[in-house]
Design a protein around this motif. Structure first.
Motif, PDB file in Angstrom:
ATOM      1  N   LEU A 603     -45.521  24.456 -14.033  1.00  0.00           N
ATOM      2  CA  LEU A 603     -46.092  23.415 -14.887  1.00  0.00           C
ATOM      3  C   LEU A 603     -45.205  22.175 -14.807  1.00  0.00           C
ATOM      4  N   LYS A 604     -45.769  21.073 -14.359  1.00  0.00           N
ATOM      5  CA  LYS A 604     -45.020  19.824 -14.242  1.00  0.00           C
ATOM      6  C   LYS A 604     -45.092  19.074 -15.571  1.00  0.00           C
ATOM      7  N   VAL A 605     -43.932  18.859 -16.171  1.00  0.00           N
ATOM      8  CA  VAL A 605     -43.857  18.269 -17.506  1.00  0.00           C
ATOM      9  C   VAL A 605     -43.007  17.010 -17.482  1.00  0.00           C
ATOM     10  N   THR A 606     -43.437  15.975 -18.178  1.00  0.00           N
ATOM     11  CA  THR A 606     -42.600  14.797 -18.405  1.00  0.00           C
ATOM     12  C   THR A 606     -42.372  14.661 -19.901  1.00  0.00           C
ATOM     13  N   TYR A 607     -41.342  13.901 -20.277  1.00  0.00           N
ATOM     14  CA  TYR A 607     -40.966  13.840 -21.694  1.00  0.00           C
ATOM     15  C   TYR A 607     -40.980  12.405 -22.209  1.00  0.00           C
ATOM     16  N   HIS A 608     -41.576  12.235 -23.371  1.00  0.00           N
ATOM     17  CA  HIS A 608     -41.592  10.941 -24.067  1.00  0.00           C
ATOM     18  C   HIS A 608     -40.649  11.003 -25.261  1.00  0.00           C
ATOM     19  N   ILE A 626     -34.134  22.234 -23.841  1.00  0.00           N
ATOM     20  CA  ILE A 626     -35.076  23.286 -24.243  1.00  0.00           C
ATOM     21  C   ILE A 626     -36.191  23.432 -23.213  1.00  0.00           C
ATOM     22  N   LEU A 627     -36.750  22.307 -22.802  1.00  0.00           N
ATOM     23  CA  LEU A 627     -37.860  22.333 -21.846  1.00  0.00           C
ATOM     24  C   LEU A 627     -37.417  22.862 -20.486  1.00  0.00           C
ATOM     25  N   GLY A 632     -40.805  28.188 -15.173  1.00  0.00           N
ATOM     26  CA  GLY A 632     -42.049  27.605 -14.678  1.00  0.00           C
ATOM     27  C   GLY A 632     -42.152  26.113 -14.912  1.00  0.00           C
ATOM     28  N   VAL A 633     -41.377  25.589 -15.878  1.00  0.00           N
ATOM     29  CA  VAL A 633     -41.465  24.165 -16.196  1.00  0.00           C
ATOM     30  C   VAL A 633     -40.631  23.336 -15.226  1.00  0.00           C
ATOM     31  N   ASP A 634     -41.252  22.358 -14.609  1.00  0.00           N
ATOM     32  CA  ASP A 634     -40.573  21.380 -13.755  1.00  0.00           C
ATOM     33  C   ASP A 634     -40.542  20.062 -14.522  1.00  0.00           C
ATOM     34  N   LEU A 635     -39.379  19.720 -15.081  1.00  0.00           N
ATOM     35  CA  LEU A 635     -39.261  18.537 -15.931  1.00  0.00           C
ATOM     36  C   LEU A 635     -38.949  17.303 -15.088  1.00  0.00           C
ATOM     37  N   VAL A 636     -39.821  16.296 -15.164  1.00  0.00           N
ATOM     38  CA  VAL A 636     -39.625  15.045 -14.425  1.00  0.00           C
ATOM     39  C   VAL A 636     -39.530  13.893 -15.421  1.00  0.00           C
ATOM     40  N   GLU A 637     -38.592  12.984 -15.186  1.00  0.00           N
ATOM     41  CA  GLU A 637     -38.422  11.843 -16.084  1.00  0.00           C
ATOM     42  C   GLU A 637     -39.440  10.754 -15.765  1.00  0.00           C
ATOM     43  N   MET A 638     -39.991  10.161 -16.812  1.00  0.00           N
ATOM     44  CA  MET A 638     -40.886   9.023 -16.608  1.00  0.00           C
ATOM     45  C   MET A 638     -40.117   7.722 -16.775  1.00  0.00           C
ATOM     46  N   ASN A 639     -40.620   6.670 -16.180  1.00  0.00           N
ATOM     47  CA  ASN A 639     -40.038   5.348 -16.370  1.00  0.00           C
ATOM     48  C   ASN A 639     -40.244   4.925 -17.822  1.00  0.00           C
ATOM     49  N   GLU A 640     -39.230   4.334 -18.415  1.00  0.00           N
ATOM     50  CA  GLU A 640     -39.299   3.862 -19.804  1.00  0.00           C
ATOM     51  C   GLU A 640     -39.689   4.987 -20.764  1.00  0.00           C
ATOM     52  N   VAL A 677     -48.423  17.764 -18.143  1.00  0.00           N
ATOM     53  CA  VAL A 677     -48.217  17.785 -19.590  1.00  0.00           C
ATOM     54  C   VAL A 677     -47.158  16.756 -19.972  1.00  0.00           C
ATOM     55  N   VAL A 678     -47.407  16.050 -21.063  1.00  0.00           N
ATOM     56  CA  VAL A 678     -46.396  15.184 -21.671  1.00  0.00           C
ATOM     57  C   VAL A 678     -45.847  15.923 -22.880  1.00  0.00           C
ATOM     58  N   ALA A 679     -44.552  16.196 -22.880  1.00  0.00           N
ATOM     59  CA  ALA A 679     -43.919  16.836 -24.024  1.00  0.00           C
ATOM     60  C   ALA A 679     -43.409  15.772 -24.979  1.00  0.00           C
TER      61      ALA A 679
END
Length: 717
Positions: A603-608, A626-627, A632-640, A677-679
């Motif tokens: 699951l590809k997840v980004t965080y706000h 935590i994430l 299974g979670v692949d955490l990717v950073e979003m711009n801003e 998913v946006v966490a």
């Protein structure tokens, strides 16, 4: 609430694509350029030093003025203390008459704009010419500055060329280098003809009587050297005690203001410069320094606003403000713009002039994060809002709503009724995509969630809290959204804390945290809700109090204490609640986190980042840890990732036209990550972002961190 004329100015600015483009382009590059400019420097240490020297100068203001005046006069300056703007204008006009002045050149001075000095001089028959490029463009265009450092930032080169063509006797092409040459040629003539120069100052050194100017064009030097009379107009907040203290401001001002390591010119003037005449004679010029109060002492005397003397006028708060980047400075109405401008306007002009602009603040706190003087700009704007609310009261509709919210039984009963009454509008779907009649604007750029069939306060009664190794008890503060809209978040919180050995209780008497009342200026209802929740949570009887909403957490930790500071008994209880309260991800981190586990499904997840969580509570890495620990979670950073989503509580209702474009920018950043998913850790952000995504064709879900744990990890047990 903002009046109709102000709302019209906002709407006009939003519909101006040239303005939006100019401000947007600068906003896009400023953050990265500023970060590069500070490479190798400790910004936190630098701004601590700025606070130290500026607050010391403010605390010893009369001593600073006496020391400065003595040093400056010993070097040939004449110093005048102006209590008001009218005093300053009168002094300059009389000086100009005495010296038989005809032509005046000015270098950037927001203090002179503040008191409308140009108009006063022109009305007396003097020719007044701004000489800094931005100010000259604005003067020709008949406008006010839209930014404290870059007054013409809202204009494109085509608009500047048109302005030149309308005011000069020859054609100008929209080529920046050619426009600059035109300005240089026109300015040189003015400098040669000028009898008086008027300057502003960035720094006044009490120890030596030195005035410093930070510029990029050099016109300030010509203003101070060529005319035979030179006047400095200096606000009382510009003092630093010693010469070396100026270094901290010189290191932060250009980096914060324009993302430069150093401006092109740093001019230091201690005493009058000699004037050289064509016949070869040399004479010291008439050199005058006006130290202007004009409401500054009143501002410092107010305990809630004394920190304004730490401001170095870099305007970084404007550069990062989502609202300013959308509408620019002219909608603010007076001279000073943006967040700090709203505060300055309230004291240096009038509280009435600040009444509309203060509504533009989202309370996101980004300005405080970059402020060189560590000013709590959102907190001061909130205080202005509350004072206006105390004096004038709220409009009928918001007052009625807040009165209902502060009545727990009535409010909760209405929410339960709404869960059934919403069916004709929601058509059985989890989102409401269209509202009828005058409410239609609320669903213009986002859908709204439906009220849950069963609130969390009922759900928790059916959760089997089977705890193998009991460690203690946690009281859960749900807040309105978790309780009545997103009960699954609450389930996730309970399950995780049970795993850590804590029983979770949900006190029945809790209600809204009072944030809507606080942020709308209704201190009375905010205080009522604070008392209600302190009594309900009974923090004395539990180990921790947890919330899954950062806005609620901030209320529990800080706001309740502020609201009840005059009630010793309740304040003591508020302190106990404050000590034990924390956000879900913070508490989980303190309790040692969780072992790596999960269903393992990719699951590809980004965080706000929630504004309150990041900037009020400095919780940044904890939810990411935590994430990342969920299999299974692949955490990717979003711009801003930390840029406001535009929800800001009641802001999205008061200013949907502002909230919408801010949300659109967030959605573009989410799309660019390719995440599924946006966490988030804020139910308000969840509502805003999921509502925006629902009106796009993007197949992206939004989930609270606790909800993701429930879905990806707990069901695996």
């Amino acid at each position: 609430m903002a009046d109709a004329n102000f709302k019209k100015r906002v709407e006009d600015a939003l519909e101006n694509p040239i303005l939006r483009g100019a401000l947007g382009r600068f906003g896009d590059v400023y953050g990265k350029n500023r970060e590069q400019a500070y490479q190798g420097y400790d910004f936190e240490n630098l701004r601590e030093k700025v606070v130290e020297v500026k607050s010391y100068a403010a605390e010893h203001l009369d001593e600073m003025m006496d020391q400065f005046e003595k040093a400056a006069m010993a070097r040939g300056a004449k110093v005048f203390r102006a209590e008001t703007g009218d005093d300053a204008k009168k002094y300059i006009i009389e000086l100009a008459r005495q010296q038989q002045v005809k032509n005046i050149v000015k270098s950037k001075s927001m203090a002179s704009e503040e008191i409308h000095l140009n108009d006063a001089l022109i009305n007396e028959g003097f020719d007044v010419q701004e000489t800094d490029l931005g100010e000259w463009i604005i003067q020709l265009a008949g406008q006010k500055p839209s930014h404290m450092v870059m007054p013409a930032i809202h204009m494109t080169k085509e608009q500047v060329a048109d302005t030149f063509n309308d005011n000069l006797s020859y054609h100008n092409d929209p080529v920046i280098t050619k426009l600059v040459k035109t300005a240089r040629a026109e300015m040189r003539k003015k400098f040669m003809e000028a009898d008086m120069g008027i300057s502003g100052a960035n720094i006044a050194v009490a120890e030596t009587g030195t005035l410093m100017m930070v510029t990029n064009e050099g016109n300030a030097r010509l203003t101070s050297t060529m005319p035979r009379v030179h006047v400095f107009l200096v606000g009382l907040e510009k003092f630093v005690p010693k010469f070396e203290d100026a270094g901290y401001i010189l290191q932060t001002l250009p980096r914060n203001g324009t993302a430069q390591q150093l401006t092109s010119y740093v001019t230091m003037i201690t005493g009058p410069n000699p004037t050289y005449y064509p016949d070869g004679s040399v004479q010291d010029k008439e050199f005058h320094i006006i130290l202007m109060d004009n409401g500054r002492r009143k501002m410092y005397a107010d305990e809630q606003f004394k920190q304004t003397f730490q401001c170095i006028r870099c305007a970084a708060c404007l550069n990062v403000c989502p609202a300013f980047q959308l509408v620019g400075g002219h909608v603010y109405g007076h001279i000073y713009t943006g967040g700090i401008g709203t505060i300055l306007t309230a004291f240096l002009n009038s509280e009435k002039d600040a009444e509309n602009p203060q509504n533009l603040c989202l309370q996101c706190g980004k300005c405080t994060e970059v402020c060189a003087g560590k000013l709590d700009i959102p907190g001061m704007i909130l205080e202005i809002r509350n004072r206006i609310g105390d004096q004038k009261g709220l409009a009928v509709t918001p007052k009625f709503i807040l009165d209902v919210v502060s009545n727990r039984r009535l409010f909760h009963s209405l929410l339960r009724v709404a869960s059934k009454a919403q069916l004709p509008i929601s058509k059985g779907q989890p989102m409401i995509r269209h509202l009828p009649f005058f409410l239609s604007g609320l669903t213009d750029k986002r859908s709204l969630p439906t009220v849950a069939d069963v609130p969390f306060r009922d759900v928790i009664k059916k959760i089997d809290q089977d705890i193998k190794n009991p460690q203690g008890t946690v009281a859960f503060f749900g807040g309105c959204l978790v309780d009545f809209v997103y009960p699954k978040i609450g389930e996730g919180v309970v399950k995780v804390l049970n795993e850590k050995g804590y029983k979770v209780i949900f006190p029945e008497g809790q209600s809204c945290c009072g944030a809507p009342a606080t942020y709308m200026g209704d201190r009375k209802n905010a205080r009522k809700l604070a008392v209600m929740n302190i009594e309900a949570m009974n923090a004395e009887s539990v180990d921790y109090v947890v919330s899954a909403c950062p806005t609620c957490t901030h209320a529990l930790i800080d706001s309740f204490k502020e609201l009840l500071a005059d009630d010793p008994a309740m304040f003591k209880r508020a302190e106990e609640l404050s000590k034990k309260s924390m956000d879900f991800s913070k508490l989980l981190s303190i309790l040692g986190g969780l072992e790596e586990d999960g269903d393992g499904v990719p699951l590809k997840v980004t965080y706000h980042d929630s504004c309150h969580l990041r900037r009020k509570m400095n919780v940044i890495q904890e939810p990411r840890n935590i994430l990342s620990n969920i299999k299974g979670v692949d955490l990717v950073e979003m711009n801003e990732s930390d840029r406001c989503c535009g929800f800001a509580g009641s802001y999205s209702i008061k200013f949907p036209e502002m909230s919408g474009p801010i949300l659109e920018r967030k959605l573009r950043n989410i799309e660019a990550t390719g995440a599924e998913v946006v966490a988030v850790d804020c139910p308000g952000c969840l509502m805003q972002i999921s509502g925006g995504l629902d009106q796009t064709d993007l197949n992206v879900k939004v989930k609270h961190t606790a909800q993701l744990l429930l879905e990806k990890r707990q069901k695996n047990r």
